[in-house]
Design a protein around this motif. Structure first.
Motif, PDB file in Angstrom:
ATOM      1  N   VAL A 257     -36.027  21.955 -11.732  1.00 29.23           N
ATOM      2  CA  VAL A 257     -37.560  22.333 -11.450  1.00 29.23           C
ATOM      3  C   VAL A 257     -38.665  22.423 -12.733  1.00 29.23           C
ATOM      4  N   GLY A 258     -37.724  22.778 -13.364  1.00 26.75           N
ATOM      5  CA  GLY A 258     -39.033  23.949 -14.240  1.00 26.75           C
ATOM      6  C   GLY A 258     -39.122  23.121 -15.629  1.00 26.75           C
ATOM      7  N   ALA A 259     -39.214  24.289 -16.654  1.00 26.67           N
ATOM      8  CA  ALA A 259     -38.741  24.103 -17.437  1.00 26.67           C
ATOM      9  C   ALA A 259     -38.142  24.395 -18.529  1.00 26.67           C
ATOM     10  N   GLY A 260     -37.548  24.437 -19.711  1.00 27.17           N
ATOM     11  CA  GLY A 260     -36.145  24.966 -20.389  1.00 27.17           C
ATOM     12  C   GLY A 260     -35.052  24.153 -20.355  1.00 27.17           C
ATOM     13  N   ASN A 261     -35.853  22.999 -20.414  1.00 30.10           N
ATOM     14  CA  ASN A 261     -34.689  21.642 -20.348  1.00 30.10           C
ATOM     15  C   ASN A 261     -33.671  21.862 -21.739  1.00 30.10           C
ATOM     16  N   THR A 262     -34.449  21.893 -22.672  1.00 34.13           N
ATOM     17  CA  THR A 262     -33.634  22.520 -24.108  1.00 34.13           C
ATOM     18  C   THR A 262     -32.789  23.337 -23.949  1.00 34.13           C
ATOM     19  N   GLY A 263     -32.372  24.584 -23.610  1.00 33.90           N
ATOM     20  CA  GLY A 263     -32.332  26.094 -23.834  1.00 33.90           C
ATOM     21  C   GLY A 263     -30.295  25.083 -22.556  1.00 33.90           C
ATOM     22  N   ILE A 264     -31.017  24.463 -21.221  1.00 34.91           N
ATOM     23  CA  ILE A 264     -30.027  24.248 -20.188  1.00 34.91           C
ATOM     24  C   ILE A 264     -28.528  23.457 -21.114  1.00 34.91           C
ATOM     25  N   ALA A 265     -29.463  22.828 -22.226  1.00 35.15           N
ATOM     26  CA  ALA A 265     -29.003  21.311 -22.767  1.00 35.15           C
ATOM     27  C   ALA A 265     -27.922  21.959 -24.126  1.00 35.15           C
ATOM     28  N   ARG A 266     -28.385  23.162 -24.428  1.00 32.96           N
ATOM     29  CA  ARG A 266     -27.354  23.560 -25.600  1.00 32.96           C
ATOM     30  C   ARG A 266     -26.116  24.153 -24.777  1.00 32.96           C
ATOM     31  N   ALA A 267     -26.151  25.166 -23.315  1.00 30.12           N
ATOM     32  CA  ALA A 267     -25.077  25.933 -23.054  1.00 30.12           C
ATOM     33  C   ALA A 267     -24.717  24.352 -22.742  1.00 30.12           C
ATOM     34  N   LEU A 268     -24.867  23.378 -22.126  1.00 28.90           N
ATOM     35  CA  LEU A 268     -23.636  22.012 -22.102  1.00 28.90           C
ATOM     36  C   LEU A 268     -22.726  21.706 -23.230  1.00 28.90           C
ATOM     37  N   LYS A 269     -24.317  22.039 -24.019  1.00 27.41           N
ATOM     38  CA  LYS A 269     -23.291  20.827 -25.162  1.00 27.41           C
ATOM     39  C   LYS A 269     -22.387  22.507 -25.739  1.00 27.41           C
ATOM     40  N   GLU A 270     -22.799  23.132 -26.139  1.00 30.40           N
ATOM     41  CA  GLU A 270     -21.559  24.186 -26.338  1.00 30.40           C
ATOM     42  C   GLU A 270     -20.122  24.759 -25.681  1.00 30.40           C
ATOM     43  N   ARG A 271     -20.597  24.085 -24.102  1.00 32.10           N
ATOM     44  CA  ARG A 271     -19.176  24.178 -23.648  1.00 32.10           C
ATOM     45  C   ARG A 271     -18.322  22.776 -23.712  1.00 32.10           C
ATOM     46  N   GLY A 272     -18.548  21.863 -24.322  1.00 30.57           N
ATOM     47  CA  GLY A 272     -18.649  20.240 -23.872  1.00 30.57           C
ATOM     48  C   GLY A 272     -18.217  19.456 -23.154  1.00 30.57           C
ATOM     49  N   ARG A 273     -20.320  20.181 -21.953  1.00 30.13           N
ATOM     50  CA  ARG A 273     -20.100  19.646 -20.973  1.00 30.13           C
ATOM     51  C   ARG A 273     -21.788  18.931 -20.333  1.00 30.13           C
ATOM     52  N   ALA A 274     -22.005  18.384 -21.625  1.00 30.04           N
ATOM     53  CA  ALA A 274     -23.123  17.463 -21.927  1.00 30.04           C
ATOM     54  C   ALA A 274     -23.038  16.180 -21.566  1.00 30.04           C
ATOM     55  N   LEU A 275     -21.972  15.640 -21.197  1.00 28.96           N
ATOM     56  CA  LEU A 275     -21.829  14.127 -20.697  1.00 28.96           C
ATOM     57  C   LEU A 275     -20.898  14.226 -19.763  1.00 28.96           C
ATOM     58  N   SER A 276     -20.367  15.351 -18.711  1.00 32.20           N
ATOM     59  CA  SER A 276     -19.787  15.429 -17.997  1.00 32.20           C
ATOM     60  C   SER A 276     -20.433  15.724 -16.759  1.00 32.20           C
ATOM     61  N   THR A 277     -21.227  16.882 -16.758  1.00 36.77           N
ATOM     62  CA  THR A 277     -22.301  16.695 -15.570  1.00 36.77           C
ATOM     63  C   THR A 277     -23.874  16.495 -15.787  1.00 36.77           C
ATOM     64  N   VAL A 278     -23.674  16.060 -15.126  1.00 41.71           N
ATOM     65  CA  VAL A 278     -25.112  15.590 -14.263  1.00 41.71           C
ATOM     66  C   VAL A 278     -26.342  16.048 -14.342  1.00 41.71           C
ATOM     67  N   PHE A 279     -27.042  15.592 -15.178  1.00 44.12           N
ATOM     68  CA  PHE A 279     -28.089  17.022 -15.774  1.00 44.12           C
ATOM     69  C   PHE A 279     -29.898  16.218 -15.329  1.00 44.12           C
ATOM     70  N   LEU A 280     -30.728  16.229 -14.435  1.00 40.77           N
ATOM     71  CA  LEU A 280     -31.572  15.746 -14.053  1.00 40.77           C
ATOM     72  C   LEU A 280     -33.346  17.130 -14.484  1.00 40.77           C
ATOM     73  N   GLY A 281     -34.199  16.718 -15.050  1.00 40.58           N
ATOM     74  CA  GLY A 281     -35.362  17.621 -14.895  1.00 40.58           C
ATOM     75  C   GLY A 281     -36.694  16.998 -15.027  1.00 40.58           C
ATOM     76  N   HIS A 282     -37.605  17.835 -15.245  1.00 40.21           N
ATOM     77  CA  HIS A 282     -38.989  17.382 -15.140  1.00 40.21           C
ATOM     78  C   HIS A 282     -40.122  17.143 -16.186  1.00 40.21           C
ATOM     79  N   GLU A 283     -40.362  16.412 -16.994  1.00 40.63           N
ATOM     80  CA  GLU A 283     -41.460  16.130 -18.079  1.00 40.63           C
ATOM     81  C   GLU A 283     -40.603  15.694 -19.494  1.00 40.63           C
ATOM     82  N   VAL A 284     -41.610  14.619 -19.614  1.00 43.28           N
ATOM     83  CA  VAL A 284     -41.270  13.690 -20.604  1.00 43.28           C
ATOM     84  C   VAL A 284     -41.449  14.411 -21.749  1.00 43.28           C
ATOM     85  N   THR A 285     -41.046  15.301 -22.834  1.00 44.23           N
ATOM     86  CA  THR A 285     -41.619  15.746 -23.873  1.00 44.23           C
ATOM     87  C   THR A 285     -40.418  15.592 -25.329  1.00 44.23           C
TER      88      THR A 285
END
Length: 343
Positions: A257-285
């Motif tokens: 619901v807030g910021a920090g999307n790039t940090g969450i994405a980094r954790a997903l990518k490191e575990r090979g979960r980036a394309l298998s986990t639905v990820f919703l966020g806020h704000e176009v940056t």
């Protein structure tokens, strides 16, 4: 019916453009013409009754209006964009003297102290405010001293503000829940995690409430397993997401619901979960745009900081001058990879 600029122009014997310049305190109008336009505007009821206050008289007579904004510091890209838009738009407004202060950390006492220090120094304040007793009292004190206040992006209730400028955050949370329902379907069970910057922001709390509500209504197959606060910090978001993914290797979706999307994405990518986990966020940056393009983020709910900056400046300046203003709130938008706007 309320009088219009055309009515004032006709009665004062000037053009509508001249009326607009006078009412918005722009240069290029003779002093006598300015007086005639203002007198006509008052007589027709276009200018509010409180326009004879000292603050309004100074603004209408050609003095520059001082506005101050209090924004949180940190790595939040949306806040940085809002800061940039406020300053950029202020540069094209010679009638305004705009200053922006940033507050380190999620410290309500520090924010309240800054607001108290602005008494007697400014005519209007825009603030992204923590919903806390000391902050509410500081806003009440500012308002009692004649300072106009608007809340931005996250509202505070029961304070004498001129307006709240931002999206309906509860509706944004419900929209995220609806999107997740469409991505996941209503049959397959799944675990969902929530991330928030800070629930001290009413806006973040309202997004969480809206999200939970619609999942309860429409998605009984989805279970919210954790709610984590990461203070809008991408490194904290990374560490919290890493620990959460390790605890729940079968996690199906994340809503931030807030910021920090790039940090969450980094954790997903490191575990090979980036394309298998639905990820919703806020704000176009710039950061979320890249994550949409590579498929890590599935959708972003945006509130357009350019519009919020414009409306904050206009709402405050018109309120100080005692002029009516029709607020145009930012539109709630869902952005996908195929619909990324220019930022």
């Amino acid at each position: 019916m309320r009088s219009t600029l055309i009515d004032i122009a006709r009665e004062a014997g000037v053009s509508a453009a001249t009326v607009d310049r006078v009412l918005n305190n722009r240069a290029g109008v003779r002093a006598r013409t300015r007086e005639v336009v203002l007198e006509t505007a008052r007589r027709l009821g276009y200018i509010a009754e409180n326009s004879n206050s000292p603050t309004t008289r100074n603004a209408l007579s050609g003095d520059v209006i001082r506005l101050d904004f209090a924004l949180p510091a940190g790595t939040n890209s949306f806040i940085k964009m809002l800061h940039r838009h406020i300053e950029a738009q202020a540069q094209s407004r010679p009638d305004l003297d705009v200053r922006v202060a940033t507050i380190e950390g999620f410290n309500p006492d520090r924010l309240a102290r800054l607001l108290q220090e602005l008494r007697g120094q400014t005519q209007g304040v825009g603030v992204i405010a923590l919903d806390h007793p000391t902050v509410r009292e500081a806003i009440r004190s500012l308002s009692a001293s004649g300072v106009k206040v608007v809340t931005i992006a996250s509202d505070i209730l029961h304070v004498p503000r001129v307006a709240y400028i931002g999206i309906d955050n509860r509706a944004a949370g419900r929209l995220a829940g609806y999107l997740l329902n469409r991505f996941m379907g209503t049959e397959r069970p799944g675990k969902v995690a929530l991330f928030a910057g800070s629930l001290s922001y009413r806006g973040h709390e309202e997004r969480e409430m809206g999200f939970r509500h619609i999942l309860t209504e429409d998605s009984p197959n989805l279970q919210i397993v954790e709610m984590r606060e990461m203070l809008d910090d991408r490194e904290k978001a990374y560490s919290e997401a890493s620990a959460l993914l390790d605890r729940h290797p079968d996690l199906a979706a994340i809503y931030n619901v807030g910021a920090g999307n790039t940090g969450i994405a980094r954790a997903l990518k490191e575990r090979g979960r980036a394309l298998s986990t639905v990820f919703l966020g806020h704000e176009v940056t710039e950061g979320t745009k890249d994550l949409l393009l590579d498929g890590t983020l599935d959708a972003v709910i945006d509130q357009n900081p350019r519009v919020e900056a414009r409306e904050a400046l206009n709402t405050l300046s018109h309120a100080i001058r005692g002029l009516p203003y029709e607020l145009h709130q930012p539109r709630l938008q869902v952005i996908f990879r195929e619909s990324i706007p220019e930022i």
